[in-house]
Design an enzyme around this catalytic site. Structure first.
Site, PDB file in Angstrom:
ATOM      1  N   GLU A 153      -5.884  -3.208  -1.269  1.00 26.87           N
ATOM      2  CA  GLU A 153      -6.355  -4.331  -0.439  1.00 26.87           C
ATOM      3  C   GLU A 153      -7.484  -5.103  -1.113  1.00 26.87           C
ATOM      4  O   GLU A 153      -7.908  -6.149  -0.631  1.00 26.87           O
ATOM      5  CB  GLU A 153      -6.864  -3.808   0.912  1.00 26.87           C
ATOM      6  CG  GLU A 153      -5.773  -3.377   1.886  1.00 26.87           C
ATOM      7  CD  GLU A 153      -5.362  -1.919   1.743  1.00 26.87           C
ATOM      8  OE1 GLU A 153      -5.555  -1.343   0.643  1.00 26.87           O
ATOM      9  OE2 GLU A 153      -4.855  -1.351   2.721  1.00 26.87           O
ATOM     10  N   THR A 203       0.857  -1.194   0.000  1.00 27.01           N
ATOM     11  CA  THR A 203       0.000   0.000   0.000  1.00 27.01           C
ATOM     12  C   THR A 203       0.890   1.240   0.000  1.00 27.01           C
ATOM     13  O   THR A 203       2.059   1.171   0.386  1.00 27.01           O
ATOM     14  CB  THR A 203      -0.882   0.039   1.251  1.00 27.01           C
ATOM     15  OG1 THR A 203      -0.018   0.041   2.386  1.00 27.01           O
ATOM     16  CG2 THR A 203      -1.808  -1.155   1.323  1.00 27.01           C
TER      17      THR A 203
HETATM   18  P1  AMP Z   1      -4.804   2.619  -3.282  1.00 25.24           P
HETATM   19  O1  AMP Z   1      -4.785   1.460  -2.377  1.00 25.24           O
HETATM   20  O2  AMP Z   1      -3.506   3.340  -3.363  1.00 25.24           O
HETATM   21  O3  AMP Z   1      -5.321   2.242  -4.612  1.00 25.24           O
HETATM   22  O4  AMP Z   1      -5.807   3.686  -2.672  1.00 25.24           O
HETATM   23  C1  AMP Z   1      -7.124   3.344  -2.349  1.00 25.24           C
HETATM   24  C2  AMP Z   1      -7.863   4.578  -1.926  1.00 25.24           C
HETATM   25  O5  AMP Z   1      -7.969   5.500  -3.003  1.00 25.24           O
HETATM   26  C3  AMP Z   1      -9.304   4.334  -1.537  1.00 25.24           C
HETATM   27  O6  AMP Z   1      -9.426   3.856  -0.218  1.00 25.24           O
HETATM   28  C4  AMP Z   1      -9.911   5.714  -1.707  1.00 25.24           C
HETATM   29  O7  AMP Z   1      -9.644   6.544  -0.604  1.00 25.24           O
HETATM   30  C5  AMP Z   1      -9.160   6.241  -2.900  1.00 25.24           C
HETATM   31  N1  AMP Z   1      -9.965   6.049  -4.113  1.00 25.24           N
HETATM   32  C6  AMP Z   1      -9.863   5.090  -5.032  1.00 25.24           C
HETATM   33  N2  AMP Z   1     -10.761   5.266  -6.018  1.00 25.24           N
HETATM   34  C7  AMP Z   1     -11.469   6.370  -5.699  1.00 25.24           C
HETATM   35  C8  AMP Z   1     -12.550   7.083  -6.297  1.00 25.24           C
HETATM   36  N3  AMP Z   1     -13.076   6.702  -7.453  1.00 25.24           N
HETATM   37  N4  AMP Z   1     -13.030   8.167  -5.656  1.00 25.24           N
HETATM   38  C9  AMP Z   1     -12.504   8.579  -4.486  1.00 25.24           C
HETATM   39  N5  AMP Z   1     -11.477   7.969  -3.879  1.00 25.24           N
HETATM   40  C10 AMP Z   1     -10.970   6.878  -4.471  1.00 25.24           C
END
Ligand code: AMP
Length: 542
Positions: free
Chosen positions: A330, A185
């Site tokens: 995740e 992450t």
């Molecule tokens: P990652 O694990 O780096 O892909 O980040 C995941 C996080 O990105 C999620 O828990 C959200 O907070 C944010 N995220 C992913 N897609 C979206 C979306 N379409 N709109 C708003 N936040 C998003």
């Protein structure tokens, strides 16, 4: 009574085996790191993955060994994905945009044994190589003619490694719950955490990616993943592509508007996927050059909230359907995708875009609920917002080498850290990341809602909203803006723009103009950094 069906394990190798037979002549096209376009078929990719698996076995790589990559979306990276997981080892993709010290932490935590690196990132690896004791072999992903000068000893050339080996390899069969790949992450606080995918989770997720209302991957389509293979496995698309037989177009390092447009037009791409910032760049390029990609039908966008204005422009000006998607490392990562319900097709535009701005409906396999601070389920009325929890066969059950996970509860739900609403039609909308919500006078303000509105202003290219300390209200929103090229928006006019569109107390107290916003390794605005930077900011009033 047990069913009487074969318990055939769901293995990643079976996906490429399938493509070799059924989609033998379908193409994989790559803009290589070296420059030229490379073109071959799924059958040839399978043969090369076999050669690579034989080569890795020759290096002593065995089942369960972690094999790292730092690389762009290319055919070679594709081969590594399948060779490594197919032979029972674990493909660990690393994000080159992380700080070198984080990369060193991750490699050591994963105990990676072999490291594949693209030419672009070799200097990066050279800088940390002496801090990677577990790595026994570094392989540069190029051919002999492009092998660079390097101070690293004993590095291998990818093409030399592959070419010396047979293209016949008997993919082993094992338990489908065996680990297949590893991603860490982004870790904005504390160390990055490892998410260990399995063959089963990956195959099931791949089926989901292909669905018509998800990414619509099919043999008759051409798909270009802009989302990098070093971030959550390019949203699982390199596995889904050979499952569906879609033509796969890999952009290599060419992620700017001009390079993407040229490649998409040359290869008649129909579907693409990536984070919103990439599409802002593409839109700018299209506007300036008066160009577009006429074959492009759908754009899957996620990773951070998609501004409503972007969905409208792609639809109204270019006839392209933006599919707003949400997920997490995740979650392999797909959780929800937004496709308009057929009963809303003829609804007024305002209503349609209201719905399309949400993060979409859960994909089969992912269950969602929203809960309050006491973990009690909240109603699906589109208004009540609470912590979003998820469950499903491609959601992680714990973190790699971590005994404790605060995010997992006793009933097997995973708390995403996002705050969301769910409506009666099951459309989920992210209100905010828990830590980004702004609490003003006891009421919550969604930074995403204000950013979304701000980005619909013609003079705003990018916007971020963070909470700043306030003696009276606890926190107040501050709007940080990158003006659109060639514009000089006035603060008072921008603030006036919000009047009548959101509640008065939600309107930011001030606007700060900047040249750019800090963007993290996965393309998201670093709100934490902005909060730190503007912690002592004193609003000068409206
Ligand atoms: P990652 O694990 O780096 O892909 O980040 C995941 C996080 O990105 C999620 O828990 C959200 O907070 C944010 N995220 C992913 N897609 C979206 C979306 N379409 N709109 C708003 N936040 C998003």
């Amino acid at each position: 009574m047990r069913g009487l069906m074969m318990d055939t394990p769901l293995l990643i190798s079976s996906i490429l085996e399938h493509a070799r037979g059924v989609f033998a002549d379908q193409q994989i096209v790559t803009r290589t790191v070296e420059g030229p376009i490379h073109r071959y078929t799924y059958a040839e990719a399978h043969a090369r993955a076999c050669q690579l698996a034989n080569a890795l076995a020759g290096l002593g790589v065995g089942q369960g060994d972690r094999i790292a990559t730092i690389a762009w979306n290319t055919h070679r990276h594709f081969e590594i994905y399948f060779a490594v997981s197919g032979m029972g080892s674990i493909c660990h993709t690393m994000n080159p945009r992380l700080h070198p010290s984080q990369v060193a932490y991750i490699v050591n935590h994963a105990e990676d044994r072999v490291l594949f690196v693209d030419l672009t990132f070799l200097p990066f690896v050279e800088a940390v190589a002496d801090k990677l004791p577990s790595v026994r072999q570094i392989v540069v992903m190029t051919d002999r003619a492009h092998m660079p000068e390097t101070k690293l000893a004993d590095i291998l050339c990818y093409e030399d490694l592959v070419n010396g080996h047979s293209d016949i390899y008997d993919w082993p069969t094992f338990d489908e719950n065996t680990a297949s790949s590893l991603c860490y992450t982004s870790g904005t606080t504390g160390h990055p955490k490892g998410v260990l995918y399995s063959h089963r989770s990956t195959v099931l997720h791949s089926y989901a990616v292909c669905l018509p209302d998800v990414m619509h991957l099919a043999e008759s389509e051409a798909f270009l993943p802009v989302v990098p293979m070093f971030h959550v496995n390019a949203w699982g698309t390199p596995y889904a592509a050979p499952l569906s037989g879609v033509k796969l177009v890999m952009p290599g390092p060419g992620l700017d508007g001009a390079s993407l447009t040229e490649l998409m037009n040359a290869e008649e791409v129909t579907t693409t996927a990536g984070v919103p910032t990439v599409w802002l760049g593409l839109l700018n390029h299209w506007r300036q050059q008066k160009t577009s990609v006429p074959t492009l039908k759908r754009l899957v966008v996620g990773g951070s909230a998609v501004p409503r204005s972007m969905i409208e422009i792609f639809h109204d000006d270019f006839g392209i359907e933006v599919r707003h998607a949400w997920g997490m490392t995740e979650m392999s990562p797909l959780g929800s995708v937004n496709v308009l319900k057929s009963s809303l097709r003829d609804a007024p535009a305002e209503r349609r875009f209201d719905v399309l701005s949400k993060q979409g409906r859960p994909i089969f396999g992912v269950r969602m609920k929203i809960v309050d601070e006491q973990d009690k389920p909240l109603p699906h009325d589109g208004k009540a917002f609470g912590t979003l929890k998820v469950q499903g066969p491609w959601v992680c059950s714990s973190y790699y080498k971590l005994d404790e996970s605060e995010a997992h509860d006793a009933e097997g739900w995973f708390a995403t850290g996002d705050v969301a609403t769910l409506d009666a039609d099951s459309y989920m909308a992210i209100t905010d990341r828990e830590k980004d919500l702004i609490k003003s006078g006891g009421e919550w303000i969604s930074s995403i809602d204000i950013e979304n509105l701000a980005m619909s202003h013609v003079q705003i290219a990018q916007a971020a909203v963070v909470g700043i300390a306030d003696v009276k209200w606890g926190e107040r929103p501050l709007l940080i803006v990158v003006p659109a090229p060639g514009t000089a928006p006035a603060k008072t006019e921008l603030l006036k723009f919000f009047e009548g569109k959101i509640a008065k107390w939600m309107i930011p107290d001030d606007v700060v103009f900047v040249d750019s916003l800090p963007i993290g390794a996965t393309g998201k605005v670093l709100k934490g950094k902005l909060r730190e930077e503007y912690a002592d900011y004193q609003p000068t009033g409206r």
